[in-house]
Design a protein around this motif. Structure first.
Motif, mmCIF file in Angstrom:
data_model
loop_
_atom_site.group_PDB
_atom_site.id
_atom_site.type_symbol
_atom_site.label_atom_id
_atom_site.label_comp_id
_atom_site.label_asym_id
_atom_site.label_seq_id
_atom_site.Cartn_x
_atom_site.Cartn_y
_atom_site.Cartn_z
ATOM 1 N N UNK A 139 -46.638 -54.374 -20.480
ATOM 2 C CA UNK A 139 -46.230 -53.385 -21.471
ATOM 3 C C UNK A 139 -47.199 -53.230 -22.619
ATOM 4 N N UNK B 16 -55.787 -52.686 -24.324
ATOM 5 C CA UNK B 16 -56.322 -51.431 -24.852
ATOM 6 C C UNK B 16 -55.428 -50.830 -25.936
ATOM 7 N N UNK B 17 -54.126 -51.091 -25.864
ATOM 8 C CA UNK B 17 -53.243 -50.523 -26.877
ATOM 9 C C UNK B 17 -53.520 -51.177 -28.231
ATOM 10 N N UNK C 120 -37.241 -48.589 -19.245
ATOM 11 C CA UNK C 120 -38.486 -48.155 -19.853
ATOM 12 C C UNK C 120 -39.711 -48.621 -19.094
ATOM 13 N N UNK D 47 -40.679 -46.945 -16.683
ATOM 14 C CA UNK D 47 -41.278 -45.632 -16.459
ATOM 15 C C UNK D 47 -41.792 -45.027 -17.749
ATOM 16 N N UNK D 48 -41.567 -45.750 -18.831
ATOM 17 C CA UNK D 48 -41.887 -45.232 -20.148
ATOM 18 C C UNK D 48 -43.364 -45.357 -20.456
ATOM 19 N N UNK D 49 -44.080 -45.970 -19.527
ATOM 20 C CA UNK D 49 -45.455 -46.291 -19.871
ATOM 21 C C UNK D 49 -46.372 -45.113 -19.646
ATOM 22 N N UNK D 50 -47.380 -45.078 -20.457
ATOM 23 C CA UNK D 50 -48.289 -43.949 -20.466
ATOM 24 C C UNK D 50 -49.073 -43.872 -19.161
ATOM 25 N N UNK D 51 -49.109 -42.684 -18.567
ATOM 26 C CA UNK D 51 -49.856 -42.305 -17.373
ATOM 27 C C UNK D 51 -50.314 -43.423 -16.454
ATOM 28 N N UNK D 52 -51.610 -43.666 -16.445
ATOM 29 C CA UNK D 52 -52.231 -44.591 -15.518
ATOM 30 C C UNK D 52 -51.731 -46.014 -15.677
ATOM 31 N N UNK D 53 -51.146 -46.318 -16.844
ATOM 32 C CA UNK D 53 -50.688 -47.678 -17.060
ATOM 33 C C UNK D 53 -49.588 -48.089 -16.113
ATOM 34 N N UNK E 96 -53.438 -54.696 -14.655
ATOM 35 C CA UNK E 96 -54.511 -53.858 -14.168
ATOM 36 C C UNK E 96 -55.625 -53.704 -15.198
ATOM 37 N N UNK E 97 -55.231 -53.378 -16.412
ATOM 38 C CA UNK E 97 -56.260 -53.173 -17.431
ATOM 39 C C UNK E 97 -56.945 -54.473 -17.799
ATOM 40 N N UNK F 259 -60.079 -43.726 -25.200
ATOM 41 C CA UNK F 259 -60.050 -44.671 -24.088
ATOM 42 C C UNK F 259 -59.888 -43.971 -22.747
ATOM 43 N N UNK G 229 -54.895 -45.174 -23.826
ATOM 44 C CA UNK G 229 -54.534 -46.160 -24.848
ATOM 45 C C UNK G 229 -53.479 -45.661 -25.804
ATOM 46 N N UNK H 152 -49.742 -45.450 -27.392
ATOM 47 C CA UNK H 152 -48.653 -46.420 -27.574
ATOM 48 C C UNK H 152 -47.351 -45.832 -27.067
ATOM 49 N N UNK H 153 -46.740 -46.487 -26.075
ATOM 50 C CA UNK H 153 -45.570 -45.906 -25.407
ATOM 51 C C UNK H 153 -44.399 -45.658 -26.347
ATOM 52 N N UNK I 293 -45.758 -40.648 -24.856
ATOM 53 C CA UNK I 293 -46.754 -40.533 -23.780
ATOM 54 C C UNK I 293 -46.131 -40.255 -22.414
ATOM 55 N N UNK I 294 -44.972 -40.898 -22.127
ATOM 56 C CA UNK I 294 -44.382 -40.741 -20.803
ATOM 57 C C UNK I 294 -43.972 -39.299 -20.542
ATOM 58 N N UNK J 110 -52.071 -36.148 -22.832
ATOM 59 C CA UNK J 110 -52.217 -37.493 -23.389
ATOM 60 C C UNK J 110 -53.608 -37.676 -23.974
#
Lengths: 577, 329
Positions: free
Chosen positions: A179, A183-184, A286, A288-294, A300-301, B91, B95, B97-98, B141-142, B149
């Motif tokens: 989560x 990078x965040x 949540x 599924x709440x994660x940003x795109x490619x994450x 992974x990152x 990035x 990058x 923040x969710x 972001x989601x 994004x």
């Protein structure tokens, strides 16, 4: 996945015996699911049904009355567990942030120490704390410092907290990876946030559901913990639900106390199930709440772009801040893992209580004396039970794999989910009710309880491995000319072999040190090593108890050694005990 | 492109970064002038991201130093924390923040800089408008597409008003149309800002299109730094030639184009045309929409030729070839 038409592709053309063949095929497809259902029914379904029937036969009124008479024990369980939860999440989160987000020296050692703490059973940890920090313990001998309050509720809170801390740690570490990708935090730093700001404004809010999930799991572990309140509560006359059940079943033939045990077992199971459902919801929500490619695989990152917290760069100087972080982490881990084990060792080696620790007073007498024929028989029982449970669980896991490829996928999942949530005390009471008449005091009845309890534990890594096999691997085997069963034999099971072995080892390890169920189910000749440790402690045999606890911890660690090298395996187990 | 009057915005001097014992960046020298965009072009694993992270302050140096606007920010003994460097970063994986909506995300750098809340919110909504995503300010972001994004990510970087932008493959995960869109957005914003930028990418067309100069990276080293037309026309070696576009190599006497003597020469597809003095046979034909690629076999070697329009020759056909320009390797 495989309907009849695809299955017959590539086989000989359907001729005269096609009806019989069809029936056989049908039977083969359903056989694993059927066998699985029978096993689940016998191991879990029947005992639970008998438990409920017994409760209903007693009538709701007397049942509630009996349960209410254990009110103080229920209350004691709740508040000690709340305290332990706070401690576990605090310590787990602190160590996780220190090992994953700083350059603290010796991070690998810290992670290993937390895994060792995960393996050491609660009652051994409790004995360790007694021998390290209690009156007459290692610190008392060395510096005259002792905490008499260890025996009693305060000690229970602390040691249960410490027992659950490694699991909270692993959950937070997993949460940090899935989560809060580095990078965040980097994005926050590049936006002008200091390291502390970044943790506060980015990492912490992201981890909030992880903390909540870790807290729920730590709470369940504490509520269902038997070893710690047995070691630290019983001598002080402080009773929790699990030790109440133990006493009601073991030391009384009074019908009222039996009804109370049944009622408490049900309350315990329902409470645990509710909290575990809550934890699942918190940890899965949540995603599924994660940003795109994450939304990719965990970590992974972290792998594609190692940060400063990865292995560091070259041979550079360790910065003072990293040193401070390392000092804090090692202080905590030393206090909760290393010193208690040293305390056990010191007591086990000491010739007589009260002698100052040192080579002059060291002896192996305690080990020699404790390894008498009765202990060795118990050791044999533990090894046989653990091995049989491991073998059984492997067979059940293989069956579940086959059933999943056939029909009844959802069924398997929910059945296994059910056994996860069952506290050992409840399961033991239920198994005793269902099979006690014919199997009382045998190893077999303990084995039934072990299989029911550990089934899910062994299946977990296998299921994870199964999920990792891409669907195209099956299709590729089928278009290469393999039938459904050949595919299973040549592609699926070989790919799962390491996972199956890991699952078996995990069950073996947990079987070796299991105490909650075996202490309720053992009889003459079927005591396990853990039961002997508990009984020795209750007899006041300090040195012998310490020696045997160390022997047990050593054997368990030996069994765990093949697992320690594989990252991820123990983490997955840690999720739930 | 104006020659620097002040000192360089960023200067890397013999920068070395290692992961444990493994060197990832080995002795990179690079100077970025104020207002200049330098592309770092290299295959994955060549050290682009590592170099960017070192400049940003996420990775310590094992050798050399990094100077931003005249002061040393990184050396083996010095490491200014990222938040105190005048830079912003975009990035590869956005990058974002969710737990923050677009508007909060863009306001974040301004909060950190001590801008008051109202002013930060106003500026953030301005920036989102400029990025043409003002209507998405309340989304997390989601709830945003990849392109949206990355626009939020870019707005966040702009909100910091840095002296240097670090762009880590900002378009790598966008499809072709969005990519072109965001590339021109980036180029315009950087130019309008007057800030320097270092733009890491493995996409040669992106590098040539957005940069004032292109630095080619291989195995943690910069092997060539030049203007885009020069890295295309004058690569230092065959590896660089392949990295910077379609490359054919011929060997022998190429007197026709004024090359002196025998040798090995690079021919770009636009440096040759069909119908000329050199006999050739067509070995492969690929129609690519705006143009057609022909692979021709000649006595000097195999040459790729690009011609506008649909295919007019079949595989195996005999034809001829004129080479108008070469670059001696």
């Amino acid at each position: 996945m495989t309907d009849t038409s695809t299955t017959s592709l590539g086989s000989e053309p359907a001729t005269g015996g096609s009806a019989a063949r069809g029936a056989r095929r049908l039977a083969r497809r359903w056989a694993p699911a059927a066998a699985l259902s029978v096993a689940a029914g016998l191991l879990v379904g029947l005992p639970l049904a008998v438990l409920l029937r017994t409760a209903l036969e007693e009538g709701l009124g007397p049942l509630l009355e009996a349960t209410a008479s254990a009110g103080p024990a229920i209350w004691a369980t709740i508040w000690t567990s709340l305290g332990a939860t706070a401690l576990a999440v605090g310590v787990g989160a602190l160590i996780a942030l220190l090992t994953e987000r700083t350059d603290a020296p010796g991070r690998r050692g810290l992670r290993l120490a937390m895994l060792v703490a995960l393996i050491v059973p609660g009652y051994v940890a409790a004995l360790g704390w007694l021998n390290a920090y209690g009156p007459g313990g290692l610190l008392d001998d060395l510096f005259g410092v002792a905490a008499p309050a260890l025996v009693g509720p305060l000690g229970i809170v602390v040691v249960m907290g410490v027992e659950a801390a490694p699991i909270a740690y692993l959950i937070v570490v997993a949460g940090l990876h899935s989560r809060a990708e580095p990078d965040l935090e980097r994005a926050a730093r590049a936006s002008g946030a200091s390291a502390i700001d970044a943790i506060r404004s980015i990492t912490m809010p992201l981890l909030r559901p992880v903390f909540a999930g870790a807290a729920a799991i730590a709470f369940v572990l504490s509520v269902t913990s038997f070893g710690v309140p047995a070691v630290l509560g019983i001598p002080a006359g402080f009773t929790t639900m699990t030790t109440r059940i133990y006493r009601d079943l073991a030391f009384s033939s009074d019908p009222a106390s039996f009804v109370r045990a049944v009622g408490l077992a049900i309350v315990l199971a329902v409470g645990a199930a509710v909290i575990i459902a809550l934890a699942d919801w918190l940890l899965e929500r949540r995603r599924a709440d994660r940003s795109g490619v994450f939304a990719g695989p965990i970590g992974h990152m972290g792998q594609s772009a190692p940060g400063p917290q990865e292995e560091g760069a070259g041979r550079r100087r360790v910065r003072p801040r990293a040193l401070a972080a390392g000092a804090v982490a090692w202080l905590v881990v030393g206090t909760i893992v290393i010193v208690p084990l040293l305390g056990l060792l010191s007591t086990a080696l000491n010739r007589a209580p009260g002698l100052p620790p040192g080579p002059s007073s060291w002896t192996l007498d305690n080990f020699r004396e404790v390894l008498d024929p009765r202990t060795l028989e118990a050791l044999g029982n533990s090894v046989v039970l653990a091995a049989a449970a491991a073998a059984g669980v492997i067979a059940l896991a293989a069956l579940a794999v086959m059933a999943r490829r056939g029909r009844g996928v959802g069924l398997t999942g929910s059945l296994l989910g059910l056994t996860f949530a069952l506290p050992g005390s409840t399961l033991a009471v239920a198994v005793l009710l269902a099979y006690g008449a014919s199997l009382r005091n045998t190893l077999l009845i303990i084995l039934i309880a072990y299989l029911a309890k550990f089934w899910a534990l062994g299946y977990r890594p296998v299921a994870a491995g199964l999920d990792a096999i891409p669907a195209d691997a099956y299709r590729a085997a089928r278009v290469s000319g393999a039938g459904a069963w050949t595919t299973m034999r040549t592609v699926v099971l070989p790919a799962l072999r390491p996972m199956i072995v890991a699952g078996g080892l995990i069950v073996f390890m947990f079987g070796l040190h299991e105490v909650t169920m075996s202490s309720l189910l053992y009889g003459p000749g079927s005591a396990t090593l853990a039961v002997v440790v508990l009984n020795l402690q209750q007899l006041g045999e300090v040195g012998l108890t310490a020696a045997l606890a160390l022997v047990l911890a050593g054997i368990v660690t030996l069994a765990a050694l093949p697992l320690l090298g594989r990252t991820g395996v123990l983490e997955r187990v840690g999720w739930r005990r | 492109m104006t020659p620097p009057r002040r000192g360089p915005a960023v200067e890397a001097r013999a920068v070395m970064v290692s992961y444990g014992e493994t060197p990832a960046v080995r002795g990179v020298d690079l100077v970025v002038a104020p207002g200049e965009t330098v592309a770092l072009l290299g295959p994955s694993g060549s050290g682009k991201t590592t170099l960017l992270y070192a400049i940003a302050g996420f990775l310590p140096l094992s050798g050399g130093e990094i100077v931003i606007e005249g002061s040393v920010v990184s050396s083996p003994t010095v490491s200014l924390p990222p938040e105190r460097r005048p830079l912003a970063m975009v990035f590869q994986h956005y990058g974002l923040w969710p737990h923050m909506a677009a508007a909060e995300t863009v306001a974040y750098p301004m909060h950190r800089a001590g801008v008051d809340k109202k002013e930060a919110a106003r500026l953030a909504s301005d920036l989102l408008e400029q990025m043409r995503i003002g209507h998405l300010a309340g989304r997390r972001p989601a709830e945003l597409s990849g392109g949206e994004q990355q626009r939020v990510g870019l707005a966040r970087a702009l909100a910091r008003r840095p002296a240097v932008y670090l762009l880590d493959e900002p378009t790598a995960h966008l499809d072709t149309v969005l990519k072109a869109d965001l590339q021109s957005e980036l180029a315009h914003r950087m130019r309008a800002d007057g800030a320097a930028a270092i733009h890491a990418t493995h996409d040669v067309e992106e590098a040539l299109a957005v940069a004032d100069r292109v630095a080619l990276m291989r195995d943690g080293e910069v092997v060539q730094v030049d203007r885009p037309d020069d890295v295309y026309a004058r690569p230092v070696d065959e590896w660089a030639a392949h990295l910077t576009g379609p490359a054919s190599f011929i060997e022998g006497e190429v007197a026709a184009v004024g090359a002196d003597g025998a040798g090995r020469y690079l021919v770009r597809p636009d440096w040759a045309r069909l119908d000329g003095p050199l006999p050739a046979r067509v070995s492969d034909v690929r129609f690519r929409g705006t143009h057609t690629d022909y692979r021709l076999e000649t006595d000097l070697g195999s040459v790729l030729v690009r011609e506008p329009g649909p295919a007019r020759l079949d595989e195996g056909a005999g034809t001829s070839l004129a080479i108008e320009r070469v670059w001696r390797m």
